[in-house]
Design a protein around this motif. Structure first.
Motif, PDB file in Angstrom:
ATOM      1  N   ILE A 141     -49.059 -73.902  35.332  1.00  0.00           N
ATOM      2  CA  ILE A 141     -47.812 -73.703  34.573  1.00  0.00           C
ATOM      3  C   ILE A 141     -48.125 -73.049  33.231  1.00  0.00           C
ATOM      4  N   SER A 142     -49.227 -73.468  32.607  1.00  0.00           N
ATOM      5  CA  SER A 142     -49.624 -72.876  31.328  1.00  0.00           C
ATOM      6  C   SER A 142     -49.961 -71.397  31.486  1.00  0.00           C
ATOM      7  N   VAL A 143     -50.626 -71.065  32.604  1.00  0.00           N
ATOM      8  CA  VAL A 143     -50.943 -69.658  32.859  1.00  0.00           C
ATOM      9  C   VAL A 143     -49.669 -68.833  32.930  1.00  0.00           C
ATOM     10  N   VAL A 144     -48.747 -69.294  33.779  1.00  0.00           N
ATOM     11  CA  VAL A 144     -47.482 -68.573  33.954  1.00  0.00           C
ATOM     12  C   VAL A 144     -46.713 -68.509  32.634  1.00  0.00           C
ATOM     13  N   ASN A 145     -46.659 -69.642  31.972  1.00  0.00           N
ATOM     14  CA  ASN A 145     -45.910 -69.740  30.724  1.00  0.00           C
ATOM     15  C   ASN A 145     -46.465 -68.779  29.670  1.00  0.00           C
ATOM     16  N   THR A 146     -47.789 -68.798  29.505  1.00  0.00           N
ATOM     17  CA  THR A 146     -48.420 -67.958  28.482  1.00  0.00           C
ATOM     18  C   THR A 146     -48.278 -66.476  28.810  1.00  0.00           C
ATOM     19  N   LEU A 147     -48.511 -66.126  30.069  1.00  0.00           N
ATOM     20  CA  LEU A 147     -48.432 -64.714  30.453  1.00  0.00           C
ATOM     21  C   LEU A 147     -47.011 -64.179  30.341  1.00  0.00           C
ATOM     22  N   ILE A 148     -46.036 -64.982  30.751  1.00  0.00           N
ATOM     23  CA  ILE A 148     -44.643 -64.547  30.634  1.00  0.00           C
ATOM     24  C   ILE A 148     -44.283 -64.353  29.161  1.00  0.00           C
ATOM     25  N   SER A 184     -53.823 -56.761  33.928  1.00  0.00           N
ATOM     26  CA  SER A 184     -53.902 -58.012  34.680  1.00  0.00           C
ATOM     27  C   SER A 184     -55.261 -58.166  35.344  1.00  0.00           C
ATOM     28  N   VAL A 185     -55.798 -57.041  35.835  1.00  0.00           N
ATOM     29  CA  VAL A 185     -57.133 -57.085  36.435  1.00  0.00           C
ATOM     30  C   VAL A 185     -58.150 -57.539  35.406  1.00  0.00           C
ATOM     31  N   LEU A 186     -58.085 -56.940  34.207  1.00  0.00           N
ATOM     32  CA  LEU A 186     -59.017 -57.345  33.154  1.00  0.00           C
ATOM     33  C   LEU A 186     -58.846 -58.809  32.781  1.00  0.00           C
ATOM     34  N   THR A 187     -57.600 -59.238  32.642  1.00  0.00           N
ATOM     35  CA  THR A 187     -57.324 -60.640  32.290  1.00  0.00           C
ATOM     36  C   THR A 187     -57.883 -61.584  33.343  1.00  0.00           C
ATOM     37  N   ALA A 188     -57.628 -61.257  34.606  1.00  0.00           N
ATOM     38  CA  ALA A 188     -58.100 -62.117  35.689  1.00  0.00           C
ATOM     39  C   ALA A 188     -59.625 -62.129  35.765  1.00  0.00           C
ATOM     40  N   VAL A 189     -60.241 -60.965  35.611  1.00  0.00           N
ATOM     41  CA  VAL A 189     -61.706 -60.880  35.706  1.00  0.00           C
ATOM     42  C   VAL A 189     -62.368 -61.717  34.613  1.00  0.00           C
ATOM     43  N   VAL A 190     -61.911 -61.545  33.372  1.00  0.00           N
ATOM     44  CA  VAL A 190     -62.505 -62.307  32.267  1.00  0.00           C
ATOM     45  C   VAL A 190     -62.261 -63.804  32.465  1.00  0.00           C
ATOM     46  N   GLY A 191     -61.021 -64.173  32.798  1.00  0.00           N
ATOM     47  CA  GLY A 191     -60.695 -65.584  32.976  1.00  0.00           C
ATOM     48  C   GLY A 191     -61.475 -66.228  34.108  1.00  0.00           C
ATOM     49  N   VAL A 192     -61.578 -65.532  35.247  1.00  0.00           N
ATOM     50  CA  VAL A 192     -62.293 -66.085  36.401  1.00  0.00           C
ATOM     51  C   VAL A 192     -63.786 -66.191  36.111  1.00  0.00           C
ATOM     52  N   ALA A 206     -55.782 -67.884  41.246  1.00  0.00           N
ATOM     53  CA  ALA A 206     -55.733 -67.484  39.835  1.00  0.00           C
ATOM     54  C   ALA A 206     -55.294 -66.034  39.685  1.00  0.00           C
ATOM     55  N   VAL A 207     -55.813 -65.178  40.553  1.00  0.00           N
ATOM     56  CA  VAL A 207     -55.446 -63.757  40.483  1.00  0.00           C
ATOM     57  C   VAL A 207     -53.972 -63.569  40.826  1.00  0.00           C
ATOM     58  N   ALA A 208     -53.514 -64.258  41.861  1.00  0.00           N
ATOM     59  CA  ALA A 208     -52.113 -64.120  42.266  1.00  0.00           C
ATOM     60  C   ALA A 208     -51.170 -64.582  41.157  1.00  0.00           C
ATOM     61  N   ILE A 209     -51.507 -65.709  40.534  1.00  0.00           N
ATOM     62  CA  ILE A 209     -50.675 -66.219  39.441  1.00  0.00           C
ATOM     63  C   ILE A 209     -50.681 -65.234  38.270  1.00  0.00           C
ATOM     64  N   THR A 210     -51.843 -64.690  37.962  1.00  0.00           N
ATOM     65  CA  THR A 210     -51.952 -63.740  36.852  1.00  0.00           C
ATOM     66  C   THR A 210     -51.080 -62.512  37.087  1.00  0.00           C
ATOM     67  N   PHE A 211     -51.179 -61.933  38.269  1.00  0.00           N
ATOM     68  CA  PHE A 211     -50.397 -60.739  38.568  1.00  0.00           C
ATOM     69  C   PHE A 211     -48.899 -61.041  38.570  1.00  0.00           C
ATOM     70  N   ALA A 212     -48.515 -62.156  39.203  1.00  0.00           N
ATOM     71  CA  ALA A 212     -47.089 -62.485  39.282  1.00  0.00           C
ATOM     72  C   ALA A 212     -46.512 -62.745  37.897  1.00  0.00           C
ATOM     73  N   ALA A 213     -47.249 -63.508  37.065  1.00  0.00           N
ATOM     74  CA  ALA A 213     -46.738 -63.868  35.746  1.00  0.00           C
ATOM     75  C   ALA A 213     -46.779 -62.703  34.769  1.00  0.00           C
ATOM     76  N   THR A 214     -47.519 -61.658  35.084  1.00  0.00           N
ATOM     77  CA  THR A 214     -47.564 -60.479  34.212  1.00  0.00           C
ATOM     78  C   THR A 214     -46.592 -59.403  34.672  1.00  0.00           C
ATOM     79  N   LEU A 215     -46.625 -59.078  35.944  1.00  0.00           N
ATOM     80  CA  LEU A 215     -45.855 -57.939  36.443  1.00  0.00           C
ATOM     81  C   LEU A 215     -44.363 -58.222  36.547  1.00  0.00           C
ATOM     82  N   LEU A 216     -44.000 -59.451  36.896  1.00  0.00           N
ATOM     83  CA  LEU A 216     -42.567 -59.744  37.015  1.00  0.00           C
ATOM     84  C   LEU A 216     -41.848 -59.629  35.671  1.00  0.00           C
ATOM     85  N   PRO A 217     -42.354 -60.260  34.586  1.00  0.00           N
ATOM     86  CA  PRO A 217     -41.686 -60.061  33.295  1.00  0.00           C
ATOM     87  C   PRO A 217     -41.803 -58.626  32.781  1.00  0.00           C
TER      88      PRO A 217
END
Length: 850
Positions: free
Chosen positions: A738-745, A776-784, A822-833
């Motif tokens: 939830i924090s991931v989605v919340n922060t990215l949105i 999002s790719v960069l965010t996911a790569v660094v985070g993972v 983690a990657v799916a959440i990152t992309f969804a929470a970034t691209l949708l907003p």
């Protein structure tokens, strides 16, 4: 400034909604763990069948502060001593032993292996103890002779029996017929969780196998006697005896002694996961809030430029945060309370906590949840506000368009503290922690490293962006170029979005693999000692006498042995590594059912008062073959035994091997409830199994299964713990997601102005979305990557502690699933907003609030 702070909320809904969500769910998480902690601390186990006795005396179920595994009984002298205490009207001895009422050859109650069913199994008692509930006759009369029995209403209904009927009852392994002389009901409409079967007092003593002893004594005081004072007198009268007096909500411990161990587990579990929850929730909330305030840097700079003082700015930011934090944390306590009760019910269902323990929840966990949430929110707001307030107006306006120095003294100090603390816990995991306590340092090590790495995320982001900028520019063209430039220019903003991904990847990977390692450790420890092709298990108490000798005579059976398990403590010599869980004790009557060989001495000598120790454990104690050690057995009895052999087994086993004749006498049932059967070489397995099954078909509640039942039975507690681990950690991971989605949105939604300006300068909407995809790719790569590093701080030390190897054999798909999530959440929470933000007309977006 307070009124301005409240008015600001109307125009900054997006940022404050993000803060509200982070604090709301964080408070709910802390509240849930707090409710579990309070239920364990309050120690509420109300009496059921002993409800009419305001004072209950029972054997002391503890040894050196640890819980004993078997029932500690009172002898006749102790019962008489209680009865002789001034102020005692009656001292009624209660005897309890497992029974089963049989109908059509099957027990009428659920006798499955789970803990919930165990606490609902029927128990036999002497008739005199019926007044301790009290039970009253609904029909018929009390038992008059050894052939009479009285059932409670529920059991009589299930058995389809009426007064005068013949009823089959299994007791002490034998099925016998009794005349149903009466049916009783519990006064006041209450229902005890364990159905009651009453015999004459003499017959009950015989069937229990321990005549002259009592499980508990219910004390009925004389009129006007103070119960607390009477409890003190009884204690003084029993001085020197291992007895305890129970009053109030503690009286239920006499009926459910296992509840005390469950309460300890509840406190330990809630403390471990509660600590995790507080740490993750506070860091998640402060990270989101810090990002929200940072995104208003330009607004703050303009306010300073028009004359707003630093103090006014601080008050405004703190006022906004305090208002949101109070509302969010208070409201978060409501679902937190429901979640706490749900978790408690799951713990009971899984057998981690006795169903006799009552769930208790007061205002204390709510206060802790609110204070922790306020501390996280206000603390983050104060740090950010202090930095903004110290910056000059002209500098602030410049910094609002480009980020300042990220490597501050505070960030360095905090990151070093967390990294060093996590490393210290990792070392403790490998070198100091044993048993279930290993997880108490391994789990927090992962979280502390995740936070420490998150604090340094801007620096790691710069390095990884520098490494990946070539491929991104080559693949993404102009969009890739813009993604790289944005990531390099806004590393602090990007690091704020990376932080929850680090936590998500680290906690999920580390915890899931910890459980895999734990399972592997348990399998190797429990399958490396015994050999059995079939296992006979009685669910109605001890195996019927004579069954073992009959099984040994079955053609094709090479060896058959009664099998007994318990838990004890090494008393002398001192065991420095012994925990409150004690040491597992295993006993067989035929060493041919053991798969281990003696490293020294001979297992053939395992008879009488003797013991065989694991090689490493014997070395630790300094006790070789021929020496004597003193054990405290499961019922508290002290036993001096001779070491006749040492053995080496696979896995992390610390089981002490004893003769079954020695161990069985000191268990609650007093006899074995399992028989191990080993086939002779060349024997037809199907025929042997069929013959053994036919031999026990007239014994209700006895099942014949393969050797997997041994592993299942001995690892039941670990599997229950695994279930709860997955549940509670899933809850923490869910909050992190939830924090991931919340922060990215929140981070993406605030970039509407940037997207508008890009579109006005010629960017197409597709190019903007491509740019965000690459970010999002960069965010996911660094985070993972950083989350994976944090997970290894848990994984490798835990593997060394449990499996004695650095790299465990664990399935790779678990890690891939976590990364994919983690990657799916990152992309969804970034691209949708981002998609939603780019739907605005470029002019409107460019002039929107930044």
């Amino acid at each position: 400034m307070w009124s301005l702070a409240l008015r600001t909320l109307r125009f900054r809904k997006g940022g404050f909604v993000a803060t509200f969500i982070a604090i709301f769910f964080g408070a709910a998480l802390i509240m849930a763990c707090g409710g579990l902690m309070e239920s364990g601390v309050r120690d509420a186990v109300p009496a059921q069948r002993l409800a009419a006795a305001p004072l209950v005396v029972t054997g002391d179920q503890t040894y050196d502060g640890s819980q004993l595994a078997e029932r500690v009984r009172l002898d006749a002298a102790q019962v008489r001593a209680v009865a002789a205490v001034p102020g005692v009207e009656k001292a009624i001895a209660d005897v309890s032993f497992p029974v089963a009422v049989v109908r059509d050859g099957r027990p009428v109650t659920d006798l499955s292996d789970n803990a919930t069913a165990t606490e609902h199994r029927p128990l036999g008692h002497g008739w005199d103890s019926a007044q301790l509930t009290p039970y009253t006759l609904a029909s018929g009369s009390q038992p008059q002779s050894a052939g009479d029995v009285v059932l409670d209403t529920a059991l009589a209904t299930r058995a389809g029996a009426s007064v005068g009927d013949r009823v089959s009852v299994v007791a002490a392994g034998r099925t016998q017929e009794f005349r149903l002389s009466g049916i009783v009901k519990q006064a006041g409409g209450r229902t005890a969780s364990q159905p009651a079967v009453f015999f004459t007092d003499k017959r009950a003593g015989e069937l229990s196998g321990r005549p002259g002893t009592a499980d508990a004594v219910g004390v009925l005081p004389k009129p006007g006697t103070d119960v607390a004072d009477l409890a003190t007198l009884v204690k003084n009268a029993a001085k020197g005896s291992a007895v305890v007096t129970l009053t109030g909500d503690n009286r239920g411990l006499a009926e459910f002694p296992q509840a005390a161990a469950g309460q300890k587990s509840l406190i330990t579990l809630s403390a471990i996961f509660g600590g995790w929850a507080i740490l993750v929730a506070m860091f998640g909330a402060s990270s989101t809030l810090g990002l929200t305030v940072q995104q208003r840097h330009r607004e703050m700079a303009l306010m300073k430029a028009i004359g707003t003082t630093p103090r006014q700015l601080r008050r405004m930011i703190l006022g906004e945060t305090l208002f949101v934090a109070i509302v969010a944390s208070v409201l978060g306590c409501l679902p937190g309370a429901l979640l706490s009760e749900l978790l408690f019910d799951k713990l009971v269902s899984a057998g981690m906590v006795s169903g006799a323990v009552e769930f208790r929840l007061s205002v204390v966990p709510a206060v802790v949840a609110v204070l922790a949430s306020l501390l996280a929110g206000v603390g983050a707001a104060y740090i950010t506000a202090r930095k903004i307030a110290k910056t000059r107006a002209t500098e602030a306006l410049a910094e609002s368009s480009m980020e300042g120095r990220w490597l501050t003294r505070t960030r360095i100090i905090l990151s070093v503290l967390f990294l060093v603390g996590g490393a210290g816990m990792a070392v403790m995991t490998m070198t100091m922690m044993k048993g279930d306590l290993t997880a108490s340092t391994a789990g927090p090590a992962c979280i502390m490293w995740a936070i420490g790495l998150a604090l340094l995320a801007p620096g790691f982001t710069k390095i990884i962006v520098a490494l990946l900028q070539g491929p991104l520019r080559a693949l993404g063209g102009l969009s890739g170029q813009m993604a790289v430039l944005n990531s390099r220019a806004h590393t602090i903003r990007m690091a704020a979005t990376i932080t929850p991904i680090i936590l998500l990847t680290g906690i999920a990977t580390g915890t899931l693999y910890m459980q895999q390692i734990e399972d592997a450790s348990n399998r190797s420890a429990h399958t490396g000692i015994l050999r059995a092709d079939e296992v006979l298990t009685s669910k109605t108490g001890p195996i019927a006498p004579g069954t073992l000798s009959r099984v040994r005579q079955v053609p094709g059976v090479e060896a058959a042995s009664d099998y007994v398990t318990s838990t004890g403590f090494m008393q002398n010599p001192e065991d420095a590594e012994q925990t409150s869980d004690g040491r597992p004790l295993q006993a067989v009557g035929d060493i041919r059912n053991l798969s281990v060989r003696a490293a020294a001495g001979s297992l053939d000598d395992l008879r009488g008062d003797s013991v065989a120790l694991p090689v490493d454990y014997a070395s630790t104690l300094g006790s070789g073959v021929g020496t004597s050690v003193t054990l405290r057995l499961g019922d508290g009895t002290q036993a001096k035994v001779k070491v006749v052999a040492t053995y080496r087994a696979e896995g992390e086993t610390t089981a002490l091997l004893l003769p079954s004749s020695l161990l069985a006498a000191h268990t609650t049932d007093g006899a074995a409830s399992q028989i191990l059967v080993r086939h002779a070489p060349g024997a037809d397995a199907a025929q042997v199994t069929a013959a053994v099954t036919a031999l026990v078909k007239d014994q209700p509640g006895v099942e014949v299964t393969d050797s997997a039942a041994l592993v299942a039975g001995r690892t039941e507690g670990q599997q229950q713990l695994a279930t709860i681990n997955y549940l509670v950690v899933g809850m923490i991971v869910g909050y992190t997601a939830i924090s991931v989605v919340n922060t990215l949105i929140a981070a993406t939604g605030r970039r509407r102005r940037e997207f508008g300006l890009q579109q006005l300068t010629g960017f197409t909407r597709r190019q903007v979305m491509a740019m965000m995809s690459l970010e999002s790719v960069l965010t996911a790569v660094v985070g993972v990557l950083l989350g994976t590093v944090a997970a290894t701080i848990t994984l490798f030390p835990y593997s060394v502690a449990k499996l004695d190897r650095v790299v465990p054999s664990v399935p790779v798909w678990i890690y891939l699933a976590v990364v994919a999530g983690a990657v799916a959440i990152t992309f969804a929470a970034t691209l949708l907003p981002a998609w939603r933000a780019t739907k605005l007309r470029p002019v409107e977006a460019a002039t929107a609030a930044a």
